[in-house]
Design a protein around this motif. Structure first.
Motif, PDB file in Angstrom:
ATOM      1  N   LEU A   1      -0.044  -7.364  -4.800  1.00 40.09           N
ATOM      2  CA  LEU A   1      -1.310  -7.123  -4.110  1.00 40.09           C
ATOM      3  C   LEU A   1      -2.383  -8.104  -4.582  1.00 40.09           C
ATOM      4  O   LEU A   1      -3.220  -8.555  -3.788  1.00 40.09           O
ATOM      5  CB  LEU A   1      -1.776  -5.685  -4.341  1.00 40.09           C
ATOM      6  CG  LEU A   1      -1.195  -4.624  -3.414  1.00 40.09           C
ATOM      7  CD1 LEU A   1      -1.590  -3.235  -3.907  1.00 40.09           C
ATOM      8  CD2 LEU A   1      -1.650  -4.833  -1.971  1.00 40.09           C
ATOM      9  N   ALA A   2      -2.363  -8.422  -5.867  1.00 43.40           N
ATOM     10  CA  ALA A   2      -3.306  -9.415  -6.382  1.00 43.40           C
ATOM     11  C   ALA A   2      -3.117 -10.749  -5.663  1.00 43.40           C
ATOM     12  O   ALA A   2      -4.084 -11.411  -5.281  1.00 43.40           O
ATOM     13  CB  ALA A   2      -3.124  -9.584  -7.895  1.00 43.40           C
TER      14      ALA A   2
ATOM     15  N   THR B   1       0.836  -1.201   0.000  1.00 46.53           N
ATOM     16  CA  THR B   1       0.000   0.000   0.000  1.00 46.53           C
ATOM     17  C   THR B   1       0.868   1.247   0.000  1.00 46.53           C
ATOM     18  O   THR B   1       0.581   2.223  -0.703  1.00 46.53           O
ATOM     19  CB  THR B   1      -0.923  -0.003   1.231  1.00 46.53           C
ATOM     20  OG1 THR B   1      -1.800  -1.140   1.148  1.00 46.53           O
ATOM     21  CG2 THR B   1      -1.767   1.264   1.281  1.00 46.53           C
TER      22      THR B   1
ATOM     23  N   ARG C   1     -10.944  -7.650  -5.034  1.00 46.14           N
ATOM     24  CA  ARG C   1      -9.792  -6.757  -4.922  1.00 46.14           C
ATOM     25  C   ARG C   1      -8.571  -7.369  -5.601  1.00 46.14           C
ATOM     26  O   ARG C   1      -7.737  -6.664  -6.171  1.00 46.14           O
ATOM     27  CB  ARG C   1      -9.512  -6.468  -3.449  1.00 46.14           C
ATOM     28  CG  ARG C   1     -10.675  -5.758  -2.773  1.00 46.14           C
ATOM     29  CD  ARG C   1     -10.502  -5.653  -1.283  1.00 46.14           C
ATOM     30  NE  ARG C   1      -9.552  -4.612  -0.928  1.00 46.14           N
ATOM     31  CZ  ARG C   1      -9.229  -4.316   0.331  1.00 46.14           C
ATOM     32  NH1 ARG C   1      -9.775  -4.994   1.333  1.00 46.14           N
ATOM     33  NH2 ARG C   1      -8.357  -3.353   0.587  1.00 46.14           N
ATOM     34  N   SER C   2      -8.449  -8.695  -5.551  1.00 44.45           N
ATOM     35  CA  SER C   2      -7.364  -9.378  -6.253  1.00 44.45           C
ATOM     36  C   SER C   2      -7.502  -9.196  -7.759  1.00 44.45           C
ATOM     37  O   SER C   2      -6.516  -8.919  -8.462  1.00 44.45           O
ATOM     38  CB  SER C   2      -7.362 -10.866  -5.899  1.00 44.45           C
ATOM     39  OG  SER C   2      -6.382 -11.555  -6.646  1.00 44.45           O
TER      40      SER C   2
ATOM     41  N   GLU D   1      -9.055  -6.769  -9.345  1.00 41.83           N
ATOM     42  CA  GLU D   1      -8.774  -5.368  -9.663  1.00 41.83           C
ATOM     43  C   GLU D   1      -7.267  -5.104  -9.708  1.00 41.83           C
ATOM     44  O   GLU D   1      -6.764  -4.464 -10.631  1.00 41.83           O
ATOM     45  CB  GLU D   1      -9.427  -4.461  -8.624  1.00 41.83           C
ATOM     46  CG  GLU D   1      -9.175  -2.981  -8.880  1.00 41.83           C
ATOM     47  CD  GLU D   1      -9.785  -2.095  -7.801  1.00 41.83           C
ATOM     48  OE1 GLU D   1      -9.629  -0.856  -7.906  1.00 41.83           O
ATOM     49  OE2 GLU D   1     -10.400  -2.624  -6.858  1.00 41.83           O
ATOM     50  N   ALA D   2      -6.530  -5.616  -8.700  1.00 42.78           N
ATOM     51  CA  ALA D   2      -5.079  -5.407  -8.663  1.00 42.78           C
ATOM     52  C   ALA D   2      -4.384  -6.110  -9.825  1.00 42.78           C
ATOM     53  O   ALA D   2      -3.450  -5.573 -10.435  1.00 42.78           O
ATOM     54  CB  ALA D   2      -4.516  -5.900  -7.332  1.00 42.78           C
TER      55      ALA D   2
ATOM     56  N   SER E   1       0.804 -12.062 -13.061  1.00 43.13           N
ATOM     57  CA  SER E   1      -0.409 -11.256 -12.961  1.00 43.13           C
ATOM     58  C   SER E   1      -1.604 -12.013 -13.522  1.00 43.13           C
ATOM     59  O   SER E   1      -2.696 -12.010 -12.941  1.00 43.13           O
ATOM     60  CB  SER E   1      -0.232  -9.927 -13.709  1.00 43.13           C
ATOM     61  OG  SER E   1       0.861  -9.196 -13.207  1.00 43.13           O
TER      62      SER E   1
ATOM     63  N   HIS F   1       1.415  -4.035  -7.746  1.00 46.00           N
ATOM     64  CA  HIS F   1       0.022  -4.392  -8.018  1.00 46.00           C
ATOM     65  C   HIS F   1      -0.152  -5.903  -8.164  1.00 46.00           C
ATOM     66  O   HIS F   1      -1.141  -6.466  -7.668  1.00 46.00           O
ATOM     67  CB  HIS F   1      -0.471  -3.670  -9.270  1.00 46.00           C
ATOM     68  CG  HIS F   1      -0.787  -2.232  -9.049  1.00 46.00           C
ATOM     69  ND1 HIS F   1      -1.872  -1.822  -8.301  1.00 46.00           N
ATOM     70  CD2 HIS F   1      -0.160  -1.089  -9.463  1.00 46.00           C
ATOM     71  CE1 HIS F   1      -1.909  -0.493  -8.269  1.00 46.00           C
ATOM     72  NE2 HIS F   1      -0.881  -0.028  -8.961  1.00 46.00           N
ATOM     73  N   TYR F   2       0.785  -6.584  -8.832  1.00 49.04           N
ATOM     74  CA  TYR F   2       0.588  -8.026  -8.972  1.00 49.04           C
ATOM     75  C   TYR F   2       0.789  -8.739  -7.636  1.00 49.04           C
ATOM     76  O   TYR F   2       0.122  -9.741  -7.334  1.00 49.04           O
ATOM     77  CB  TYR F   2       1.460  -8.612 -10.088  1.00 49.04           C
ATOM     78  CG  TYR F   2       2.759  -9.259  -9.704  1.00 49.04           C
ATOM     79  CD1 TYR F   2       2.787 -10.488  -9.043  1.00 49.04           C
ATOM     80  CD2 TYR F   2       3.977  -8.666 -10.041  1.00 49.04           C
ATOM     81  CE1 TYR F   2       3.995 -11.083  -8.710  1.00 49.04           C
ATOM     82  CE2 TYR F   2       5.178  -9.253  -9.715  1.00 49.04           C
ATOM     83  CZ  TYR F   2       5.188 -10.467  -9.041  1.00 49.04           C
ATOM     84  OH  TYR F   2       6.381 -11.053  -8.710  1.00 49.04           O
TER      85      TYR F   2
ATOM     86  N   VAL G   1       2.180   1.652  -3.730  1.00 51.64           N
ATOM     87  CA  VAL G   1       1.245   2.099  -4.761  1.00 51.64           C
ATOM     88  C   VAL G   1       0.691   3.492  -4.475  1.00 51.64           C
ATOM     89  O   VAL G   1       0.282   4.201  -5.402  1.00 51.64           O
ATOM     90  CB  VAL G   1       0.098   1.088  -4.955  1.00 51.64           C
ATOM     91  CG1 VAL G   1       0.645  -0.259  -5.423  1.00 51.64           C
ATOM     92  CG2 VAL G   1      -0.733   0.935  -3.694  1.00 51.64           C
TER      93      VAL G   1
ATOM     94  N   THR H   1      -4.899  -4.178 -13.040  1.00 52.63           N
ATOM     95  CA  THR H   1      -4.023  -2.999 -13.063  1.00 52.63           C
ATOM     96  C   THR H   1      -2.599  -3.394 -13.412  1.00 52.63           C
ATOM     97  O   THR H   1      -1.937  -2.733 -14.224  1.00 52.63           O
ATOM     98  CB  THR H   1      -4.051  -2.293 -11.692  1.00 52.63           C
ATOM     99  OG1 THR H   1      -5.393  -1.915 -11.386  1.00 52.63           O
ATOM    100  CG2 THR H   1      -3.173  -1.061 -11.708  1.00 52.63           C
TER     101      THR H   1
END
Length: 549
Positions: free
Chosen positions: A500-501, A484, A512-513, A515-516, A530, A497-498, A487, A519
């Motif tokens: 976070l996924a 966090t 949320r996974s 979405e991340a 990803s 981001h990946y 980003v 991105t």
């Protein structure tokens, strides 16, 4: 920019079985009311943090509103609230239990789903629930509404979230403790003072049995400005600072309701020269109600006087990360000072860091009550590496890229040598962490990653690599906190981001996974991981055909 009305930052805290329902310079309110059930003797205080759930909503750019009605800092405010909630030196919420609807995600349908389905189904009797909203608020036919991303001004009643609906949703949540923070405002061009009064009064009426902290009086507006922490709503700025520990007046490591109310009230009034007046009724809530646990703030010393000071940080370069008392408070630029009001009197440590340069600090700066003090950070010295340290690092790098255990062990020896020759060699610390991680020596890897971040706190690559290791060992919450940070400072960091996924997939937060992962793919279409986490989360969320694609 002036935000027309401040539903204030309404902080509702519902204790026991109390019913609870349902942001230039901009504008926001605090009122406290308590459950009418008989009081029982106060038990001895102990730090017991309940299982907690939160929904964080922030909208600055609205789909159907004209340019002059768009806001500036609502989404930034929501991100700040999210960060302090999941911090172990703050709200202590588990990351998977904090859902976010920021920007275009904050549609009316999504708000309804989270408020009316997720929270009532997730929270149990002894839990804590917090809802935060930052954005516009409107009045239609005498009724007050919160404005989702897709609000239509000619159909407010049909496209906005009513206060009545909010009250009903809160009433269905079984949690013992409920908190509602609303930092709402809208442009004065469309809402007269009479409507501001209607909105604020609606919020107050919905909190007759709860602890409420209202950002402003009935006819007042709440404000947002770049002068607070680089750009925030004034109310949210002080709430975040308070929950981070600045409101902990007696330095016992606990931020209570009384401390936060007094801290926010006095600072917002001072910051707006009396134009915005948070209100609270000390007789209507438990003053020792725990809102945040910040053990690092605990200190065996006398309480400072209940007044606050301001540090104004300036720098000779752009993109200098500023750390106050060991915590990042944002970036300062050459011609754009960073203003940090609401600081407790006494000594604070300031440090300025920029990748590739020697830091300025940490150094002590005295904050005086009621005064502003300018602190100048000078980033002057380019880090020059010891030649032998560079040679050791490059040799280690060659070995590291070859792989296999023997090469990793030899690489670690060279990285250790480079650090011994140059203790500020953050790249050597990073690769030492990566090497030990490859050797499955996680404790040594953790120490090396932390060393790299300690040397260069704005070393985003080190934070992402550290997060990757944390995911490997199951420390998902700390991984999410590190990612966090990354980003929020670089929204185009595909690696973060990946990861976070992956993290949200491990938390079963499939939306949320997804979405991340999307991105990450948009930023770097060539990273197969990803796609892996996207497919996995799609599969587990029941979207089988999309996962096969």
């Amino acid at each position: 920019m002036m935000r027309i009305f401040g539903f204030g930052l309404l902080l509702w805290f519902i204790a026991l079985t109390g019913f609870a329902p349902g942001r230039a310079q901009g504008q926001r309110d605090l009122k406290v009311e308590k459950d009418t059930t008989p009081e029982s003797p106060a038990p001895a205080r102990s730090v017991q943090i309940p299982r907690s759930y939160a929904l964080v909503i922030g909208i600055a750019t609205y789909k159907n509103l004209p340019e002059q009605l768009q806001l500036r800092y609502s989404e930034r405010d929501a991100e700040a609230i999210y960060s302090v909630l999941i911090s172990p030196e703050g709200g202590n919420f588990r990351a998977e239990n904090v859902h976010t609807l920021i920007g275009s995600k904050a549609t009316l349908a999504n708000m309804r789903r989270e408020l009316e389905e997720w929270l009532p189904s997730a929270a149990q009797e002894d839990d804590r629930v917090l809802v935060y909203f930052a954005g516009h608020g409107f009045v239609a036919q005498g009724q007050a509404y919160l404005a989702p991303y897709d609000i239509e001004l000619d159909r407010i009643a049909q496209t906005a979230y009513s206060m009545h609906g909010l009250g009903s949703a809160f009433g269905k949540i079984k949690a013992k403790c409920k908190v509602l923070l609303t930092d709402s405002c809208h442009s004065g061009a469309i809402t007269p003072d009479a409507d501001v009064q209607t909105i604020n009064r609606s919020l107050i009426d919905l909190t007759r049995s709860v602890f409420s902290l209202t950002a402003s009086r009935d006819r007042e507006r709440s404000f947002e400005s770049p002068d607070w922490g680089g750009g925030h709503g004034i109310f949210t700025y002080y709430v975040v600072r308070g929950l981070e520990g600045e409101a902990d007046e007696n330095r016992d490591g606990i931020v209570t309701a009384d401390e936060l109310a007094e801290y926010v009230r006095s600072n917002v009034r001072a910051a707006t020269s009396g134009k915005q007046n948070p209100t609270s009724d000390r007789s209507s809530f438990d003053p020792n109600m725990l809102l945040a646990y910040v053990p690092a703030r605990a200190a065996p010393r006398e309480s400072p006087p209940p007044r606050f000071g301001t540090l104004i940080v300036e720098a000779n370069m752009d993109d200098v990360e500023v750390f106050l008392d060991g915590k990042s408070v944002g970036k300062v630029h050459k011609n754009q000072p960073l203003r940090l009001p609401g600081l407790a009197p006494g000594i604070h440590t300031i440090r300025g860091v920029k990748m590739g340069y020697e830091p300025d600090g940490p150094r002590d700066e005295m904050v005086y009550p009621g005064q502003e003090k300018t602190v100048t950070l000078k980033i002057l010295i380019v880090r020059r590496r010891n030649k032998a340290a560079v040679e050791a690092f490059e040799k280690g790098l060659v070995l590291y890229t070859k792989g296999y255990e023997d090469n990793y062990r030899k690489a670690a020896e060279n990285f250790e040598k480079a650090l011994a020759l140059d203790p500020n060699y953050s790249q050597a610390a990073l690769y030492l962490g990566r090497t030990y991680n490859a050797l499955f020596e996680e404790e040594k890897a953790k120490q090396a990653f932390r060393k790299a971040i300690e040397i260069d706190p704005d070393y985003l690559e080190a934070r992402s690599s550290y997060a990757g290791m944390l995911l490997d060992i199951g420390a998902t919450d700390e991984a999410i906190r590190q990612l966090t940070f990354v980003v929020q400072r670089n929204p185009r960091d595909a690696m973060a981001h990946y990861l976070l996924a992956q993290a949200f997939r491990l938390k079963d937060e499939y939306a949320r996974s997804i979405e991340a992962a999307n991105t990450a793919i948009k930023l770097n279409p060539n990273n197969p991981e990803s796609y892996l986490w996207l497919a996995e989360s799609l599969r587990l969320s029941g979207e089988y055909e999309k996962s096969i694609e």
